[in-house]
Design a protein around this motif. Structure first.
Motif, PDB file in Angstrom:
ATOM      1  N   TYR A 110       0.812  -1.216   0.000  1.00 12.37           N
ATOM      2  CA  TYR A 110       0.000   0.000   0.000  1.00 12.37           C
ATOM      3  C   TYR A 110       0.846   1.267   0.000  1.00 12.37           C
ATOM      4  O   TYR A 110       0.495   2.256  -0.648  1.00 12.37           O
ATOM      5  CB  TYR A 110      -0.938  -0.002   1.208  1.00 12.37           C
ATOM      6  CG  TYR A 110      -1.742   1.268   1.311  1.00 12.37           C
ATOM      7  CD1 TYR A 110      -2.725   1.570   0.375  1.00 12.37           C
ATOM      8  CD2 TYR A 110      -1.489   2.196   2.338  1.00 12.37           C
ATOM      9  CE1 TYR A 110      -3.449   2.755   0.451  1.00 12.37           C
ATOM     10  CE2 TYR A 110      -2.203   3.372   2.417  1.00 12.37           C
ATOM     11  CZ  TYR A 110      -3.180   3.655   1.473  1.00 12.37           C
ATOM     12  OH  TYR A 110      -3.881   4.826   1.551  1.00 12.37           O
ATOM     13  N   GLU A 111       1.961   1.277   0.689  1.00  7.89           N
ATOM     14  CA  GLU A 111       2.760   2.500   0.788  1.00  7.89           C
ATOM     15  C   GLU A 111       3.280   2.971  -0.560  1.00  7.89           C
ATOM     16  O   GLU A 111       3.655   4.137  -0.713  1.00  7.89           O
ATOM     17  CB  GLU A 111       3.929   2.282   1.752  1.00  7.89           C
ATOM     18  CG  GLU A 111       3.494   2.054   3.194  1.00  7.89           C
ATOM     19  CD  GLU A 111       2.598   3.172   3.713  1.00  7.89           C
ATOM     20  OE1 GLU A 111       2.901   4.353   3.429  1.00  7.89           O
ATOM     21  OE2 GLU A 111       1.591   2.867   4.380  1.00  7.89           O
ATOM     22  N   ALA A 116      -1.549   6.301  -1.092  1.00  8.06           N
ATOM     23  CA  ALA A 116      -0.685   6.518   0.064  1.00  8.06           C
ATOM     24  C   ALA A 116       0.265   7.685  -0.170  1.00  8.06           C
ATOM     25  O   ALA A 116       0.536   8.482   0.738  1.00  8.06           O
ATOM     26  CB  ALA A 116       0.096   5.243   0.378  1.00  8.06           C
TER      27      ALA A 116
END
Length: 406
Positions: A110-111, A116
């Motif tokens: 996700y980062e 994000a």
């Protein structure tokens, strides 16, 4: 029922948002004078830009060769060039998709996703006093609102509000999903806050609407293996994309999330994601566009705020006739967070009194929405029924109305 974004109307037919539309306008009219061209890559249209009239045109975030940019400026056009180095496009011409915001999820987690990275940018810039960053956020959010209005033109939209903490695998989550499915099957466009919990459940239900009922049951079982976006947004999101991959032809719905609450990721079941930086713009816009009413599932401070944000224009009639407001879970809204008694008191002797209802469970909400929505607003004396024959068990109408003779 949602139109495609490509077929959505553009005010005055002056907006150009795709290369196909650009070519069609040039072929049919031979001029771009007065047009607004938004987020279209024009690097391969230099010959056209050097030849056609562009007086009073505006180019928003359109890549183009320097010679073309110089010529259209000299011809009286305004050119707002793309801004390099941003994790988002401030001039976007269409709403985000789950694939847009979660790009890179499979490889980098996700980062690594645009979602994000946009939140990280927001965290760095929201309090630094940089007017340029503030302007970019404002332009982005206005672009989102423009795309959202185009998408929802002519649609009957029902908002479904509720808390982000509602976990997958719970009875409440399953009930919210079935509610979303019922609303979508009734021909309504489901719109949520676009986040996890109750919001995701309603979008999931709308996604499941074209399939037989077993699809939703199986999806709920798969999603329950990653019940929350904490501790891992990556695992939570991957579970949703696994469902989408297994059943790729889901129904369309809308999610309207915000980077203001960046710890809440968007959900992958809303086909169209109108993600804002400014939460106030997002909240007001979501409720204002819910022209077929709003269902409020159990939630906390955010959902309480949404109830009374919605009640205010219904009270004053500032958006026309009041729209239905259905609160779900009697115990939650009368004892735990007693918003219902206050809403009743506010509605008393107002036209909105006939457009609010309290139901025991999500299964009753869709029927209540239909019944309350069909009732003339401001009809004083509509029967007070704690157990309405019209709606079945578990429905309450505001106190204070007399029962008519039968």
């Amino acid at each position: 029922m949602l139109p495609s974004e490509a077929s959505a109307p553009h005010p005055g037919d002056r907006e150009i948002e795709t290369l196909t539309a650009f070519d069609e306008v040039v072929a049919e009219r031979g001029s771009l004078a007065g047009y607004r061209v938004q987020a279209v890559d024009l690097t391969d249209r230099t010959d056209v830009l050097l030849a056609v009239d562009t007086a009073d045109a505006v180019f928003l975030g359109c890549p183009m060769r320097e010679a073309a940019a110089a010529r259209v400026r000299a011809s009286g056009a305004l050119v707002f060039p793309p801004v390099p180095g941003l994790p988002f496009d401030p001039y976007l011409a269409r709403l985000y998709t789950p694939g847009d915001l979660f790009a890179g999820l499979a490889d980098g987690g996700y980062e690594a996703t645009p979602d994000a990275r946009a939140y990280a940018w927001f965290q760095r810039t929201k309090a630094d006093g940089d007017v340029f960053a503030s302007m970019l956020r404002a332009v982005h959010d206005d672009s989102v609102s423009d795309a959202l209005d185009e998408l929802l033109h002519g649609a009957r939209v029902v908002g479904v509000m509720g808390g982000h903490a509602m976990a997958r695998g719970t009875d409440a989550y399953a009930a919210a999903a079935r509610l979303g499915r019922s609303l979508a099957r009734a021909g309504l466009t489901v719109a949520t806050g676009g986040g996890p919990g109750a919001m995701e459940a309603a979008n999931l239900g709308a996604y499941a609407a074209p399939y037989d009922d077993t699809m939703l049951d199986e999806s709920l079982e798969l999603l329950a293996k990653a019940p929350s976006f904490t501790p891992s947004v990556t695992d939570w999101a991957k579970a949703a994309f696994a469902v989408r991959e297994r059943w790729p032809d889901g129904g369309a719905s809308v999610g309207i999330p915000t980077w203001f609450y960046g710890h809440e990721p968007p959900n992958a079941f809303a086909a169209h994601l109108a993600k804002y930086f400014a939460n106030a713009t997002r909240e007001d816009g979501l409720l204002a566009r819910s022209n077929a009413g709003v269902v409020f599932l159990p939630g906390a401070a955010g959902t309480v705020q949404e109830i009374f944000d919605n009640a205010t224009p219904n009270y004053y009639g500032s958006r026309g006739e009041p729209t239905p407001m259905i609160l779900v879970d009697r115990a939650h809204w009368t004892t735990h967070l007693p918003a219902w008694p206050l809403l009743q008191a506010l509605a008393k002797d107002r036209p909105m009194a006939e457009r609010i209802a309290l139901v025991d469970d999500a299964e009753s909400a869709a029927e209540a929405l239909t019944a309350v929505g069909n009732r003339p607003a401001g009809r004083v004396g509509y029967p007070l029924l704690e157990r309405s024959r019209e709606l079945g068990e578990g429905w309450a109408q505001p106190r204070g109305a007399a029962r008519p003779s039968t």
